[in-house]
Scaffold this active site. Structure first.
Site, short mmCIF file in Angstrom:
data_model
loop_
_atom_site.label_atom_id
_atom_site.label_comp_id
_atom_site.label_asym_id
_atom_site.label_seq_id
_atom_site.Cartn_x
_atom_site.Cartn_y
_atom_site.Cartn_z
N GLY A 45 18.03 -46.25 33.84
CA GLY A 45 17.76 -45.63 32.41
C GLY A 45 18.09 -46.27 31.31
CD GLN A 50 22.04 -46.94 26.91
OE1 GLN A 50 21.10 -46.31 27.42
NE2 GLN A 50 23.07 -47.56 27.64
CB CYS A 92 26.52 -45.97 30.91
SG CYS A 92 25.62 -46.03 29.36
CG LEU A 93 22.05 -50.29 31.61
CD1 LEU A 93 20.54 -50.58 31.39
CD2 LEU A 93 22.38 -51.54 32.97
CG HIS A 134 23.25 -41.14 31.77
ND1 HIS A 134 24.72 -41.35 32.30
CD2 HIS A 134 23.05 -42.05 30.87
CE1 HIS A 134 25.04 -42.42 31.83
NE2 HIS A 134 24.05 -43.06 30.99
CD GLU A 135 19.39 -43.37 30.39
OE1 GLU A 135 19.82 -43.24 29.15
OE2 GLU A 135 20.10 -43.85 31.27
CG HIS A 138 22.88 -42.83 25.98
ND1 HIS A 138 23.80 -43.38 25.66
CD2 HIS A 138 22.75 -43.11 27.40
CE1 HIS A 138 24.51 -44.11 26.65
NE2 HIS A 138 23.56 -44.05 27.87
NI NI Z 1 23.67 -44.79 29.72
#
Ligand code: NI
Length: 170
Positions: A45, A50, A92-93, A134-135, A138
């Site tokens: 995701g 981000q 998380c990325l 989660h996304e 953000h």
């Molecule tokens: Ni994340």
């Protein structure tokens, strides 16, 4: 185009994103870049903030865990209903190598616009519900480490500082 993913802590990751007014070619191009960036980073995701873009756009692909699912782009997603709870060790990325257990709703019902701008409803549970929550966090400037203890967060902050320094020198 593969874009650079911002690393936590970064002020951009703490800012609210604004709704997309019209799903046009610019948004579809953003979605395409987000998918490409997410796949290049081997994530499940990614949210537009981000990449430093404060629009309410999310992409996700959980087919590695749920082979019957499809890649999804969520534009202006909203949670209509939440039920139950589940815990999962999330990553998380924006925080490579960091994993912490986070509690989320077990079931969510969401409304969103697809890439054609058509309204959609989705009910989901389990891993997909976790990734969506989660996304969507953000988009509200919330990262999963905001949900862990201050002590853990400080340790993560130190490790991320070392990672950023190492990358800056590479
Ligand atoms: Ni994340």
């Amino acid at each position: 185009m593969v874009c650079e993913i911002l690393l936590w802590p970064d002020e951009c990751l703490s800012q609210n994103s604004v709704p997309v007014a019209q799903v046009d070619e610019g948004i579809r191009s953003l979605v395409a870049d987000m998918f490409e960036t997410m796949y290049a980073a081997e994530g499940v995701g990614l949210a537009a903030p981000q990449l430093g873009i404060h629009r309410r756009v999310v992409v996700l692909d959980v087919t590695s865990r749920l082979p019957d699912s499809k890649p999804l782009a969520l534009i202006n997603p909203e949670i209509l209903q939440k039920e139950g709870s589940q815990s999962f060790e999330e990553g998380c990325l924006s925080l490579p190598g960091e994993f912490e257990t986070v509690e989320r709703a077990a079931f969510v019902k969401i409304a969103f616009l697809d890439e054609q701008g058509a309204p959609q409803l989705l009910e989901c549970e389990g891993f997909l519900a976790i990734v969506i929550q989660h996304e969507m966090d953000h988009l509200n400037g919330v990262v999963f480490v905001d949900k862990v203890s201050p002590l853990k967060r400080e340790l993560i902050r130190k490790r991320m500082k070392r990672l950023k320094n190492a990358r800056a020198q590479a």
